[in-house]
Design a protein around this motif. Structure first.
Motif, PDB file in Angstrom:
ATOM      1  N   VAL A  13     -19.800  -4.676   8.329  1.00 25.40           N
ATOM      2  CA  VAL A  13     -20.668  -5.006   9.589  1.00 25.40           C
ATOM      3  C   VAL A  13     -19.637  -5.643  10.765  1.00 25.40           C
ATOM      4  O   VAL A  13     -19.683  -4.973  11.949  1.00 25.40           O
ATOM      5  N   PHE A  14     -18.523  -6.113  10.442  1.00 26.59           N
ATOM      6  CA  PHE A  14     -17.534  -6.580  11.533  1.00 26.59           C
ATOM      7  C   PHE A  14     -16.914  -5.214  11.717  1.00 26.59           C
ATOM      8  O   PHE A  14     -16.447  -5.042  12.995  1.00 26.59           O
ATOM      9  N   LEU A  15     -16.484  -4.305  11.038  1.00 25.28           N
ATOM     10  CA  LEU A  15     -15.744  -2.953  11.303  1.00 25.28           C
ATOM     11  C   LEU A  15     -16.840  -2.162  12.417  1.00 25.28           C
ATOM     12  O   LEU A  15     -16.285  -1.766  13.229  1.00 25.28           O
ATOM     13  N   LYS A  16     -18.140  -2.135  11.927  1.00 27.11           N
ATOM     14  CA  LYS A  16     -18.949  -1.522  12.851  1.00 27.11           C
ATOM     15  C   LYS A  16     -18.826  -2.234  14.315  1.00 27.11           C
ATOM     16  O   LYS A  16     -18.970  -1.612  15.201  1.00 27.11           O
ATOM     17  N   TYR A  17     -18.843  -3.543  14.009  1.00 26.84           N
ATOM     18  CA  TYR A  17     -18.655  -4.206  15.444  1.00 26.84           C
ATOM     19  C   TYR A  17     -17.605  -4.041  16.315  1.00 26.84           C
ATOM     20  O   TYR A  17     -17.639  -3.760  17.509  1.00 26.84           O
ATOM     21  N   LEU A  18     -16.364  -3.805  15.609  1.00 24.38           N
ATOM     22  CA  LEU A  18     -15.199  -3.332  16.345  1.00 24.38           C
ATOM     23  C   LEU A  18     -15.342  -2.258  16.955  1.00 24.38           C
ATOM     24  O   LEU A  18     -14.697  -1.837  17.935  1.00 24.38           O
ATOM     25  N   ILE A  19     -15.825  -1.169  16.111  1.00 26.10           N
ATOM     26  CA  ILE A  19     -15.844   0.347  16.547  1.00 26.10           C
ATOM     27  C   ILE A  19     -16.737   0.444  17.675  1.00 26.10           C
ATOM     28  O   ILE A  19     -16.378   1.227  18.721  1.00 26.10           O
ATOM     29  N   THR A  20     -17.862  -0.566  17.462  1.00 22.61           N
ATOM     30  CA  THR A  20     -18.804  -0.396  18.742  1.00 22.61           C
ATOM     31  C   THR A  20     -18.177  -0.792  19.905  1.00 22.61           C
ATOM     32  O   THR A  20     -18.414  -0.529  20.891  1.00 22.61           O
ATOM     33  N   ILE A  21     -17.423  -1.778  19.820  1.00 22.86           N
ATOM     34  CA  ILE A  21     -16.647  -2.315  21.054  1.00 22.86           C
ATOM     35  C   ILE A  21     -15.786  -1.561  21.618  1.00 22.86           C
ATOM     36  O   ILE A  21     -15.780  -1.303  23.083  1.00 22.86           O
ATOM     37  N   PHE A 162     -17.165  -6.141  30.586  1.00 20.03           N
ATOM     38  CA  PHE A 162     -17.556  -7.289  30.190  1.00 20.03           C
ATOM     39  C   PHE A 162     -19.181  -7.149  29.773  1.00 20.03           C
ATOM     40  O   PHE A 162     -19.551  -7.708  28.632  1.00 20.03           O
ATOM     41  N   LEU A 163     -20.114  -6.466  30.395  1.00 19.29           N
ATOM     42  CA  LEU A 163     -21.385  -6.325  30.389  1.00 19.29           C
ATOM     43  C   LEU A 163     -21.615  -5.564  29.076  1.00 19.29           C
ATOM     44  O   LEU A 163     -22.573  -6.211  28.248  1.00 19.29           O
ATOM     45  N   LEU A 164     -20.925  -4.639  28.619  1.00 24.50           N
ATOM     46  CA  LEU A 164     -21.205  -3.784  27.423  1.00 24.50           C
ATOM     47  C   LEU A 164     -20.776  -4.486  26.170  1.00 24.50           C
ATOM     48  O   LEU A 164     -21.269  -4.758  25.410  1.00 24.50           O
ATOM     49  N   ILE A 165     -19.779  -5.310  26.276  1.00 19.49           N
ATOM     50  CA  ILE A 165     -19.143  -6.297  25.265  1.00 19.49           C
ATOM     51  C   ILE A 165     -20.304  -7.261  24.947  1.00 19.49           C
ATOM     52  O   ILE A 165     -20.609  -7.526  23.952  1.00 19.49           O
ATOM     53  N   LEU A 166     -20.775  -7.924  26.139  1.00 23.37           N
ATOM     54  CA  LEU A 166     -21.733  -9.039  25.952  1.00 23.37           C
ATOM     55  C   LEU A 166     -22.847  -8.492  25.109  1.00 23.37           C
ATOM     56  O   LEU A 166     -23.449  -9.206  24.319  1.00 23.37           O
ATOM     57  N   ALA A 167     -23.370  -7.282  25.837  1.00 24.39           N
ATOM     58  CA  ALA A 167     -24.755  -6.902  25.066  1.00 24.39           C
ATOM     59  C   ALA A 167     -24.291  -6.270  23.741  1.00 24.39           C
ATOM     60  O   ALA A 167     -25.335  -6.832  22.663  1.00 24.39           O
ATOM     61  N   ILE A 168     -23.238  -5.882  23.221  1.00 22.20           N
ATOM     62  CA  ILE A 168     -23.072  -5.633  21.961  1.00 22.20           C
ATOM     63  C   ILE A 168     -22.833  -6.682  20.897  1.00 22.20           C
ATOM     64  O   ILE A 168     -23.474  -6.819  19.803  1.00 22.20           O
ATOM     65  N   THR A 169     -22.134  -7.628  21.624  1.00 23.57           N
ATOM     66  CA  THR A 169     -22.126  -8.936  20.841  1.00 23.57           C
ATOM     67  C   THR A 169     -23.192  -9.810  20.565  1.00 23.57           C
ATOM     68  O   THR A 169     -23.794 -10.252  19.530  1.00 23.57           O
ATOM     69  N   LEU A 170     -24.114  -9.732  21.623  1.00 22.51           N
ATOM     70  CA  LEU A 170     -25.557 -10.217  21.542  1.00 22.51           C
ATOM     71  C   LEU A 170     -26.464  -9.609  20.496  1.00 22.51           C
ATOM     72  O   LEU A 170     -27.134 -10.016  19.693  1.00 22.51           O
ATOM     73  N   PHE A 171     -26.202  -8.174  20.483  1.00 21.51           N
ATOM     74  CA  PHE A 171     -26.802  -7.483  19.443  1.00 21.51           C
ATOM     75  C   PHE A 171     -26.815  -7.873  18.091  1.00 21.51           C
ATOM     76  O   PHE A 171     -27.339  -8.045  17.274  1.00 21.51           O
ATOM     77  N   PHE A 172     -25.264  -7.860  17.811  1.00 22.46           N
ATOM     78  CA  PHE A 172     -24.764  -7.921  16.399  1.00 22.46           C
ATOM     79  C   PHE A 172     -24.974  -9.575  15.967  1.00 22.46           C
ATOM     80  O   PHE A 172     -25.397  -9.652  14.673  1.00 22.46           O
ATOM     81  N   ALA A 173     -25.111 -10.529  17.134  1.00 26.98           N
ATOM     82  CA  ALA A 173     -25.401 -11.926  16.683  1.00 26.98           C
ATOM     83  C   ALA A 173     -26.578 -12.017  16.486  1.00 26.98           C
ATOM     84  O   ALA A 173     -27.163 -12.601  15.564  1.00 26.98           O
ATOM     85  N   SER A 174     -27.643 -11.247  17.115  1.00 26.29           N
ATOM     86  CA  SER A 174     -29.147 -11.319  16.805  1.00 26.29           C
ATOM     87  C   SER A 174     -29.293 -10.663  15.325  1.00 26.29           C
ATOM     88  O   SER A 174     -30.222 -11.120  14.466  1.00 26.29           O
TER      89      SER A 174
END
Length: 455
Positions: A13-21, A162-174
């Motif tokens: 999951v965290f690897l997917k997060y980093l790749i998505t970032i 910043f906006l894309l990282i914020l959106a991706i982070t919020l998605f993974f947090a949710s």
């Protein structure tokens, strides 16, 4: 349960997060370039080689026109006209720019994006034109009020990143919160000893491992609680049976004592008989208290039924009227239940309310007012009794709901055994509610509230 090894690893999951970032950063750069290209297409920005392109279009004319016509030069340029020997014939360059142009002419300098030079050969002359290889705004007011194109592009990249990282982070947090929700729900229910539920699975392997452990804990806790409840129920029934058995010989002793009182007795003998009767009454009160203790029942023994709030409020008020009528005091009733329903065992609830009411009657002064309030408070129905007695001490407020508590004597009657509020509290807890002891804030007196969860 078989869920421990289901789902993906948390590492994945965290690897997917980093790749998505990383993909998000690439996307931010691509989007910034797209917006910059759109600005070019709309004519808001001139490309970096725009001036150079104009010079190349005019190069032939600039090389042959005699004398030199400066109007052929594009805007935002300056020129230096030299003889073949290097003598300066004309110049519109700043001294520093002119020095760099001469160094370029002599082969000692190079063009840069911020300051470039183009050499144009003319008959017996050389024309050096200085210009900038950088994008520019088409409108003067944009040049005056907006940052340079390069800085604007970098700012655009940073903002989009910043906006894309914020959106991706919020998605993974949710997503993680949603996968963690079964653990939170199971933990909350176990903490409330509500063990009648099925565990939900998660899509993350590590979370499923925690859920499987919680399932084992739930199973063991259920078995332990059932055993404790069974032992407690057996103990209470044994105590109640013992108390009941004691009442029979006490009644015989009491009857014989009454008969003795009708017989000719010496003064000492009469006093002994009165002592016997007085202590029989005391022992009878003790046994009744032990029998009352058996009425604090666990949830499993309740006969729960849905009851509308207005119906419950009417029954509570009717019981209060019935009990208080023989006493010299006023009963005030303020019903504000509102719509809704509760799930209660009315017999058990009436016992809890009667215990609280009896406690209030014990300490309410003659001709005082006893207030009954029934109202919805958030997710609970509150049934409150307010007296005008001495109120609770700090010790009473802290320990008043404990079994056999007999603290501050100013609040307790001589034949009080510390079970009434305890039994009421146990009955309410079995309903998922609670009992609250407090002192009145508007005047002297106590406030005891019974809270029952609303459906």
């Amino acid at each position: 349960m078989g869920i421990k090894n289901q789902g993906q690893s948390l590492k994945l999951v965290f690897l997917k997060y980093l790749i998505t970032i990383a993909l998000g950063l690439v996307g931010a750069l691509a989007l910034a370039l797209l917006l910059l290209n759109l600005a070019y297409q709309l004519g808001w920005i001139l490309p970096a080689n725009y001036t150079e392109g104009l010079l190349l279009e005019k190069k032939a004319a600039l090389a042959t026109e005699a004398p030199l016509d400066p109007s052929l030069l594009p805007e935002n340029t300056s020129y230096l006209l030299l003889k073949e020997e290097g003598q300066v014939l004309a110049s519109t360059m700043e001294p520093e720019t002119q020095a760099k142009a001469l160094a370029f002419y002599q082969g000692q300098g190079l063009s840069q994006s911020s300051l470039s030079f183009m050499a144009i050969k003319r008959p017996q002359e050389t024309l050096l034109v200085a210009y900038s290889l950088a994008p520019a705004y088409t409108q003067p007011w944009m040049e005056d009020h907006l940052p340079s194109i390069d800085r604007l592009f970098m700012a655009l990249v940073l903002v989009l990143s910043f906006l894309l990282i914020l959106a991706i982070t919020l998605f993974f947090a949710s997503y993680l919160k949603g996968q963690l929700q079964p653990i939170l729900e199971a933990s909350e229910k176990i903490s409330k000893r509500d063990l009648d539920f099925d565990l939900k699975g998660s899509q993350i392997k590590e979370f499923n491992g925690v859920l499987e452990s919680l399932g084992v804990l739930k199973k063991d806790l259920r078995a332990s609680l059932q055993e404790n409840w069974a032992q407690e129920d057996r103990r209470r029934r044994q105590v109640a049976a013992l108390a009941h058995d004691i009442k029979t010989p006490l009644a015989i002793i009491g009857g014989n004592a009454e008969l003795l009182e009708t017989s000719p007795l010496t003064p000492d003998q009469g006093q002994y008989v009165r002592f016997i009767r007085k202590n029989i009454q005391r022992i009878s009160a003790y046994t009744q208290a032990l029998m009352d203790l058996g009425q604090a029942r666990p949830k499993e023994s309740l006969d729960l039924k849905e009851v509308p709030l207005d119906t419950l409020a009417d029954q509570v008020y009717a019981l209060a009227q019935e009990v208080t009528d023989p006493h010299p005091l006023n009963l005030e009733y303020a019903p504000l239940p509102g719509p809704g329903r509760v799930e209660v065992d009315m017999g058990a609830l009436e016992k809890a309310f009667l215990n609280v009411l009896t406690n209030a009657l014990t300490y309410a002064p003659e001709n005082s007012t006893l207030s009954l309030q029934v109202a919805s408070q958030g997710s609970f129905l509150e049934i409150a009794l307010l007296d005008q007695g001495p109120g609770f001490s700090k010790e009473d407020l802290a320990q008043g709901q404990e079994e056999f508590y007999q603290g501050d004597k100013s609040r307790h009657a001589p034949h009080h055994y510390g079970l009434g509020l305890y039994i009421a509290s146990q009955i309410l807890q079995a309903h998922g509610g609670h009992l609250r002891l407090a002192n009145r804030t508007d005047q002297k007196g106590a406030r005891v509230s019974l809270f029952i969860p609303l459906l």
